[in-house]
Design an enzyme around this catalytic site. Structure first.
Site, PDB file in Angstrom:
ATOM      1  N   ARG A  46       0.858  -1.176   0.000  1.00 58.62           N
ATOM      2  CA  ARG A  46       0.000   0.000   0.000  1.00 58.62           C
ATOM      3  C   ARG A  46       0.901   1.235   0.000  1.00 58.62           C
ATOM      4  O   ARG A  46       2.037   1.194   0.478  1.00 58.62           O
ATOM      5  CB  ARG A  46      -0.900   0.025   1.230  1.00 58.62           C
ATOM      6  CG  ARG A  46      -1.813  -1.183   1.371  1.00 58.62           C
ATOM      7  CD  ARG A  46      -2.603  -1.111   2.674  1.00 58.62           C
ATOM      8  NE  ARG A  46      -3.531  -2.236   2.815  1.00 58.62           N
ATOM      9  CZ  ARG A  46      -3.243  -3.373   3.458  1.00 58.62           C
ATOM     10  NH1 ARG A  46      -2.042  -3.527   4.024  1.00 58.62           N
ATOM     11  NH2 ARG A  46      -4.131  -4.345   3.548  1.00 58.62           N
TER      12      ARG A  46
ATOM     13  N   LYS B 277      -2.356  -2.350   7.778  1.00 55.86           N
ATOM     14  CA  LYS B 277      -3.576  -1.981   8.491  1.00 55.86           C
ATOM     15  C   LYS B 277      -3.646  -2.705   9.829  1.00 55.86           C
ATOM     16  O   LYS B 277      -3.256  -3.867   9.938  1.00 55.86           O
ATOM     17  CB  LYS B 277      -4.804  -2.329   7.647  1.00 55.86           C
ATOM     18  CG  LYS B 277      -4.994  -1.425   6.434  1.00 55.86           C
ATOM     19  CD  LYS B 277      -6.279  -1.758   5.703  1.00 55.86           C
ATOM     20  CE  LYS B 277      -6.521  -0.792   4.556  1.00 55.86           C
ATOM     21  NZ  LYS B 277      -7.774  -1.108   3.842  1.00 55.86           N
TER      22      LYS B 277
ATOM     23  N   HIS C  50      -2.273   2.752  -5.987  1.00 54.49           N
ATOM     24  CA  HIS C  50      -2.898   1.453  -5.719  1.00 54.49           C
ATOM     25  C   HIS C  50      -2.928   0.572  -6.966  1.00 54.49           C
ATOM     26  O   HIS C  50      -3.078  -0.654  -6.858  1.00 54.49           O
ATOM     27  CB  HIS C  50      -4.310   1.661  -5.172  1.00 54.49           C
ATOM     28  CG  HIS C  50      -4.679   0.690  -4.097  1.00 54.49           C
ATOM     29  ND1 HIS C  50      -4.044   0.648  -2.873  1.00 54.49           N
ATOM     30  CD2 HIS C  50      -5.609  -0.294  -4.060  1.00 54.49           C
ATOM     31  CE1 HIS C  50      -4.563  -0.311  -2.130  1.00 54.49           C
ATOM     32  NE2 HIS C  50      -5.513  -0.906  -2.833  1.00 54.49           N
TER      33      HIS C  50
ATOM     34  N   ARG D  60      -0.423  -2.086  -6.796  1.00 55.06           N
ATOM     35  CA  ARG D  60      -0.843  -3.187  -5.913  1.00 55.06           C
ATOM     36  C   ARG D  60      -1.808  -4.119  -6.648  1.00 55.06           C
ATOM     37  O   ARG D  60      -1.689  -5.346  -6.562  1.00 55.06           O
ATOM     38  CB  ARG D  60      -1.478  -2.592  -4.660  1.00 55.06           C
ATOM     39  CG  ARG D  60      -1.873  -3.597  -3.581  1.00 55.06           C
ATOM     40  CD  ARG D  60      -2.208  -2.817  -2.305  1.00 55.06           C
ATOM     41  NE  ARG D  60      -2.989  -3.590  -1.360  1.00 55.06           N
ATOM     42  CZ  ARG D  60      -2.479  -4.418  -0.447  1.00 55.06           C
ATOM     43  NH1 ARG D  60      -1.168  -4.604  -0.396  1.00 55.06           N
ATOM     44  NH2 ARG D  60      -3.257  -5.062   0.400  1.00 55.06           N
TER      45      ARG D  60
ATOM     46  N   HIS E 255      -3.879  -9.079   3.303  1.00 54.58           N
ATOM     47  CA  HIS E 255      -5.346  -9.118   3.383  1.00 54.58           C
ATOM     48  C   HIS E 255      -5.771  -9.958   4.585  1.00 54.58           C
ATOM     49  O   HIS E 255      -5.283 -11.072   4.758  1.00 54.58           O
ATOM     50  CB  HIS E 255      -5.953  -9.732   2.119  1.00 54.58           C
ATOM     51  CG  HIS E 255      -5.891  -8.830   0.926  1.00 54.58           C
ATOM     52  ND1 HIS E 255      -5.928  -9.303  -0.368  1.00 54.58           N
ATOM     53  CD2 HIS E 255      -5.811  -7.476   0.826  1.00 54.58           C
ATOM     54  CE1 HIS E 255      -5.869  -8.284  -1.206  1.00 54.58           C
ATOM     55  NE2 HIS E 255      -5.804  -7.168  -0.507  1.00 54.58           N
TER      56      HIS E 255
ATOM     57  N   TYR F 277      -9.240 -11.106  -7.298  1.00 58.58           N
ATOM     58  CA  TYR F 277      -8.281 -10.936  -8.393  1.00 58.58           C
ATOM     59  C   TYR F 277      -8.279 -12.133  -9.332  1.00 58.58           C
ATOM     60  O   TYR F 277      -7.906 -12.005 -10.496  1.00 58.58           O
ATOM     61  CB  TYR F 277      -6.869 -10.687  -7.839  1.00 58.58           C
ATOM     62  CG  TYR F 277      -6.736  -9.337  -7.181  1.00 58.58           C
ATOM     63  CD1 TYR F 277      -6.641  -8.174  -7.947  1.00 58.58           C
ATOM     64  CD2 TYR F 277      -6.727  -9.200  -5.797  1.00 58.58           C
ATOM     65  CE1 TYR F 277      -6.539  -6.934  -7.357  1.00 58.58           C
ATOM     66  CE2 TYR F 277      -6.623  -7.961  -5.194  1.00 58.58           C
ATOM     67  CZ  TYR F 277      -6.538  -6.831  -5.976  1.00 58.58           C
ATOM     68  OH  TYR F 277      -6.440  -5.590  -5.397  1.00 58.58           O
TER      69      TYR F 277
END
Length: 297
Positions: free
Chosen positions: A147, A171, A243, A246, A269, A278
């Site tokens: 990120r 995160k 992004h 990514r 994730h 994806y």
């Protein structure tokens, strides 16, 4: 308890106890301020009903807010009342039965290998800002799948194994290992020499890897600005945001046979369903290419 007092306490809880990032807390704050404006900051939280929340959602729809924005608002309000219920400020969670809006299926913006190569070579062809730093920055974004906030927060002490990998903080303050291939490491070696000269000239020092010409670490906004210059009319004339690197990393890893759970780990994730989208993107892209390229398509 009145609504604005509950919101203030909840935001403090998210930051101090849950340890959520400043950006995440700021997102909750914006949604809850909107919620207070729809109702009134001094309303008693026990008097808020499901119908009140639905009216707020209706107002957002009238303002032509996106489905993602509406869902984020619902999530923030639902979390607020879950907190209130946990600490006995309310008897029921009025947002619990409020359903989220169905999101339209959208393929995230990603690049082909040729487009990545073109963008990564732009700083060499057109020195718009800082050639070696910008080449390194683009190679790092593509090689690691990080990120933009993770790249901005990258420090020299985070690296290991002769710059083959690094530990980044994502995160929820979760740490993970990311990797850098040869092109990224070559670009890094060239940039580090320039970086040292800049810091010596401005008589500064910083642990952060990516800096500006004043010796101050790059912010996420600074990185977005750099990319906008090279992907704008002065560069490739194909605007993208950080992004997209990514998205490209994830799509190409899965397209080339990488295990989805390993890609999940590399991307940081929390849910594998986020990574699995994806695989659908790859399939949809193949169908699109087929239809455009096949003579009878």
């Amino acid at each position: 308890m009145i609504l604005n007092a509950l919101c203030d306490e909840f935001l403090l809880y998210l930051s101090a106890v849950r340890g959520l990032s400043q950006n995440t807390v700021e997102g909750y704050k914006n949604d809850l301020l909107e919620f207070q404006n729809f109702l009134t900051p001094s309303i008693d939280v026990n008097s808020v009903t499901k119908e009140n929340i639905l009216l707020c959602i209706g107002q957002l729809s009238k303002q032509k807010k996106s489905s993602a924005t509406v869902n984020r608002f619902i999530s923030a309000v639902r979390s607020l009342f879950s907190y209130a219920l946990k600490f006995n400020y309310v008897d029921v969670n009025p947002a619990l039965e409020v359903k989220t809006v169905k999101l339209p299926k959208k393929i995230p913006n990603f690049m082909t290998s040729a487009e990545v190569d073109e963008l990564c070579s732009e700083p060499v062809k057109k020195e718009l800002l800082w050639q070696k730093r910008d080449r390194c920055l683009f190679e790092f974004l593509y090689s690691s799948g990080c990120r933009v906030s993770e790249i901005a927060g990258l420090k020299l002490c985070d690296f290991m194994d002769n710059y083959h990998c690094a530990i980044v903080t994502g995160k929820g303050n979760k740490q993970r290992r990311v990797f850098f291939e040869d092109d990224a490491r070559i670009a890094l070696a060239q940039y580090l020499s320039d970086r040292q000269n800049v810091l010596r000239n401005v008589k500064k020092d910083t642990p952060y890897l990516f800096i500006n010409q004043k010796g101050t670490e790059l912010t996420t906004g600074g990185i977005r600005y750099i990319l906008s210059r090279y992907s704008g009319v002065e560069g490739t004339n194909h605007h993208i945001n950080p992004h997209a690197f990514r998205h490209t990393f994830a799509t190409q890893m899965l397209s080339n046979g990488a295990d989805v759970r390993l890609v999940q780990e590399m991307l940081g994730h929390s849910s594998i369903s986020t990574t699995q989208r994806y695989t659908h993107i790859t399939t949809e892209k193949l169908i699109e290419v087929y239809k455009n390229a096949h003579p009878h398509g």
